[in-house]
Design a protein around this motif. Structure first.
Motif, PDB file in Angstrom:
ATOM      1  N   PRO A  74       2.009   8.293   5.898  1.00  0.00           N
ATOM      2  CA  PRO A  74       1.980   8.757   4.443  1.00  0.00           C
ATOM      3  C   PRO A  74       3.179   8.569   3.855  1.00  0.00           C
ATOM      4  O   PRO A  74       3.002   8.461   2.547  1.00  0.00           O
ATOM      5  CB  PRO A  74       1.699  10.448   4.687  1.00  0.00           C
ATOM      6  N   ILE A  75       4.311   8.728   4.425  1.00  0.00           N
ATOM      7  CA  ILE A  75       5.676   8.364   3.809  1.00  0.00           C
ATOM      8  C   ILE A  75       5.616   6.926   3.229  1.00  0.00           C
ATOM      9  O   ILE A  75       5.492   6.468   2.071  1.00  0.00           O
ATOM     10  CB  ILE A  75       6.785   8.715   4.361  1.00  0.00           C
ATOM     11  N   ALA A  76       4.976   6.065   4.319  1.00  0.00           N
ATOM     12  CA  ALA A  76       5.092   4.350   3.830  1.00  0.00           C
ATOM     13  C   ALA A  76       3.842   4.589   2.788  1.00  0.00           C
ATOM     14  O   ALA A  76       4.162   3.596   1.721  1.00  0.00           O
ATOM     15  CB  ALA A  76       4.738   3.689   5.285  1.00  0.00           C
ATOM     16  N   ALA A  77       2.843   5.056   2.761  1.00  0.00           N
ATOM     17  CA  ALA A  77       1.737   4.792   1.892  1.00  0.00           C
ATOM     18  C   ALA A  77       2.185   5.335   0.519  1.00  0.00           C
ATOM     19  O   ALA A  77       1.749   4.728  -0.503  1.00  0.00           O
ATOM     20  CB  ALA A  77       0.469   5.701   2.363  1.00  0.00           C
ATOM     21  N   VAL A  78       3.080   6.329   0.433  1.00  0.00           N
ATOM     22  CA  VAL A  78       3.202   6.978  -0.891  1.00  0.00           C
ATOM     23  C   VAL A  78       4.388   6.200  -1.297  1.00  0.00           C
ATOM     24  O   VAL A  78       4.182   5.530  -2.640  1.00  0.00           O
ATOM     25  CB  VAL A  78       3.609   8.071  -0.869  1.00  0.00           C
ATOM     26  N   LEU A  79       5.233   5.575  -0.534  1.00  0.00           N
ATOM     27  CA  LEU A  79       6.267   4.430  -1.231  1.00  0.00           C
ATOM     28  C   LEU A  79       5.610   3.159  -1.518  1.00  0.00           C
ATOM     29  O   LEU A  79       5.735   2.569  -2.550  1.00  0.00           O
ATOM     30  CB  LEU A  79       7.310   4.083  -0.067  1.00  0.00           C
ATOM     31  N   ALA A  80       4.414   3.007  -0.716  1.00  0.00           N
ATOM     32  CA  ALA A  80       3.711   1.480  -1.282  1.00  0.00           C
ATOM     33  C   ALA A  80       3.005   1.828  -2.453  1.00  0.00           C
ATOM     34  O   ALA A  80       3.010   0.882  -3.270  1.00  0.00           O
ATOM     35  CB  ALA A  80       2.666   1.295  -0.012  1.00  0.00           C
ATOM     36  N   VAL A  81       2.226   2.948  -2.854  1.00  0.00           N
ATOM     37  CA  VAL A  81       1.690   3.093  -4.014  1.00  0.00           C
ATOM     38  C   VAL A  81       2.551   2.753  -5.127  1.00  0.00           C
ATOM     39  O   VAL A  81       2.382   2.444  -6.351  1.00  0.00           O
ATOM     40  CB  VAL A  81       0.925   4.515  -3.915  1.00  0.00           C
ATOM     41  N   TRP A  82       3.896   3.970  -5.102  1.00  0.00           N
ATOM     42  CA  TRP A  82       4.844   3.567  -6.207  1.00  0.00           C
ATOM     43  C   TRP A  82       5.406   2.116  -6.360  1.00  0.00           C
ATOM     44  O   TRP A  82       5.466   1.829  -7.502  1.00  0.00           O
ATOM     45  CB  TRP A  82       6.085   4.504  -5.744  1.00  0.00           C
ATOM     46  N   THR A  83       5.532   1.713  -5.040  1.00  0.00           N
ATOM     47  CA  THR A  83       6.118   0.137  -5.164  1.00  0.00           C
ATOM     48  C   THR A  83       5.006  -0.978  -5.762  1.00  0.00           C
ATOM     49  O   THR A  83       5.332  -1.641  -6.921  1.00  0.00           O
ATOM     50  CB  THR A  83       6.254  -0.445  -3.929  1.00  0.00           C
ATOM     51  N   GLY A  84       3.674  -0.561  -5.585  1.00  0.00           N
ATOM     52  CA  GLY A  84       2.765  -1.483  -6.193  1.00  0.00           C
ATOM     53  C   GLY A  84       2.713  -1.046  -7.789  1.00  0.00           C
ATOM     54  O   GLY A  84       2.524  -2.123  -8.501  1.00  0.00           O
ATOM     55  N   SER A  85       2.350   0.158  -8.121  1.00  0.00           N
ATOM     56  CA  SER A  85       2.497   0.517  -9.640  1.00  0.00           C
ATOM     57  C   SER A  85       3.685  -0.080 -10.323  1.00  0.00           C
ATOM     58  O   SER A  85       3.780  -0.591 -11.388  1.00  0.00           O
ATOM     59  CB  SER A  85       2.488   1.971  -9.485  1.00  0.00           C
ATOM     60  N   ALA A  86       5.147   0.168  -9.823  1.00  0.00           N
ATOM     61  CA  ALA A  86       6.201  -0.323 -10.182  1.00  0.00           C
ATOM     62  C   ALA A  86       6.234  -1.682 -10.774  1.00  0.00           C
ATOM     63  O   ALA A  86       6.570  -2.475 -11.671  1.00  0.00           O
ATOM     64  CB  ALA A  86       7.345   0.265  -9.675  1.00  0.00           C
ATOM     65  N   ALA A  87       5.805  -2.558  -9.380  1.00  0.00           N
ATOM     66  CA  ALA A  87       5.802  -4.116  -9.475  1.00  0.00           C
ATOM     67  C   ALA A  87       4.929  -4.471 -10.667  1.00  0.00           C
ATOM     68  O   ALA A  87       5.193  -5.427 -11.420  1.00  0.00           O
ATOM     69  CB  ALA A  87       5.542  -4.428  -8.154  1.00  0.00           C
ATOM     70  N   ALA A  88       3.730  -4.244 -10.670  1.00  0.00           N
ATOM     71  CA  ALA A  88       2.687  -4.273 -11.711  1.00  0.00           C
ATOM     72  C   ALA A  88       3.069  -4.016 -12.838  1.00  0.00           C
ATOM     73  O   ALA A  88       2.749  -5.062 -13.899  1.00  0.00           O
ATOM     74  CB  ALA A  88       1.287  -3.725 -11.177  1.00  0.00           C
ATOM     75  N   ARG A  89       3.587  -3.050 -13.247  1.00  0.00           N
ATOM     76  CA  ARG A  89       4.313  -2.761 -14.750  1.00  0.00           C
ATOM     77  C   ARG A  89       5.380  -3.639 -14.838  1.00  0.00           C
ATOM     78  O   ARG A  89       5.429  -4.254 -15.986  1.00  0.00           O
ATOM     79  CB  ARG A  89       4.639  -1.231 -14.707  1.00  0.00           C
ATOM     80  N   ALA A  90       6.332  -3.737 -14.026  1.00  0.00           N
ATOM     81  CA  ALA A  90       7.473  -4.794 -14.306  1.00  0.00           C
ATOM     82  C   ALA A  90       6.637  -6.345 -14.596  1.00  0.00           C
ATOM     83  O   ALA A  90       7.389  -6.731 -15.434  1.00  0.00           O
ATOM     84  CB  ALA A  90       8.229  -4.782 -13.067  1.00  0.00           C
ATOM     85  N   ALA A  91       6.115  -6.866 -13.832  1.00  0.00           N
ATOM     86  CA  ALA A  91       4.961  -8.081 -14.156  1.00  0.00           C
ATOM     87  C   ALA A  91       4.676  -8.116 -15.517  1.00  0.00           C
ATOM     88  O   ALA A  91       4.714  -9.091 -16.185  1.00  0.00           O
ATOM     89  CB  ALA A  91       4.176  -8.419 -12.866  1.00  0.00           C
ATOM     90  N   ALA A  92       4.102  -7.037 -15.707  1.00  0.00           N
ATOM     91  CA  ALA A  92       3.350  -6.897 -17.202  1.00  0.00           C
ATOM     92  C   ALA A  92       4.403  -7.183 -18.299  1.00  0.00           C
ATOM     93  O   ALA A  92       4.126  -7.777 -19.241  1.00  0.00           O
ATOM     94  CB  ALA A  92       2.284  -5.784 -17.317  1.00  0.00           C
TER      95      ALA A  92
END
Length: 136
Positions: free
Chosen positions: A103-121
Motif C-alpha cells: 500500500p505504501i508503494a501503491a499510494v506513492l504510485a498514484v501520487w507519482t502518476g498524477s503529478a507526472a500527468a499534470r507536469a506533462a500537461a
C-alpha cells in the motif's frame, strides 16, 4: 462499459502473471501481484488526473478506464491471499514487509502518476503549436 474495461484489465493482469510466474516461484516474493498493483495505481493516478483535471472526457471514460480496465488489472484480493499464504508458510517477516510495502508503494504510485500527468500537461501547454517551421 465497466465490464468491458474489466475484461481488458483482467486479461492484461493474467498476461503479466503468466510472464512473471517463474520469478515469483523462485524468489518467494509475489512479484506479479506487486507489479500489477503498483503499476495499476501509477496508471490510475495519471488517468484520473487527465480525465478529471485536464480534459472534458466522455461520461463513460472514467468508469471504463478507472473502474473497469484498471480495476480489473489491479488485484488487491490476491495481495491479501499472498500475505495469508506467506504467513501460513512461516514467512512472517516477508509477509509483513509485503503487507506494509504494497500500500505504501501503491499510494506513492498514484501520487507519482498524477503529478507526472499534470507536469506533462503543463509542459505541453507551454510548447508552441507550430512544429513544422515556416512554410511558404
Amino acid at each position: 462499459m465497466i465490464a468491458a474495461g474489466g475484461v481488458l484489465g483482467a486479461e492484461a493482469r493474467y498476461g503479466l502473471g503468466v510472464l512473471a510466474d517463474e520469478t515469483a516461484v523462485s524468489s518467494g516474493w509475489p512479484w506479479a501481484t506487486f507489479v500489477q498493483n503498483v503499476t495499476g495505481c501509477l496508471l490510475i493516478g495519471a488517468v484520473m488526473a487527465v480525465l478529471l483535471d485536464l480534459t472534458a472526457p466522455h461520461r463513460l471514460a472514467r468508469p471504463f478506464l478507472g473502474v473497469g480496465v484498471l480495476g480489473g488489472y489491479t488485484t488487491f484480493s490476491t495481495y491479501a491471499v499472498d500475505v495469508q499464504q506467506m504467513l501460513g508458510d512461516g514467512r512472517a517477516a516477508t509477509a509483513l514487509l509485503y503487507l506494509a510495502g504494497t500500500p505504501i508503494a501503491a499510494v506513492l504510485a498514484v501520487w507519482t502518476g498524477s503529478a507526472a500527468a499534470r507536469a506533462a500537461a503543463r509542459a505541453a501547454r507551454r510548447r508552441p503549436h507550430g512544429h513544422g517551421g515556416d512554410r511558404a
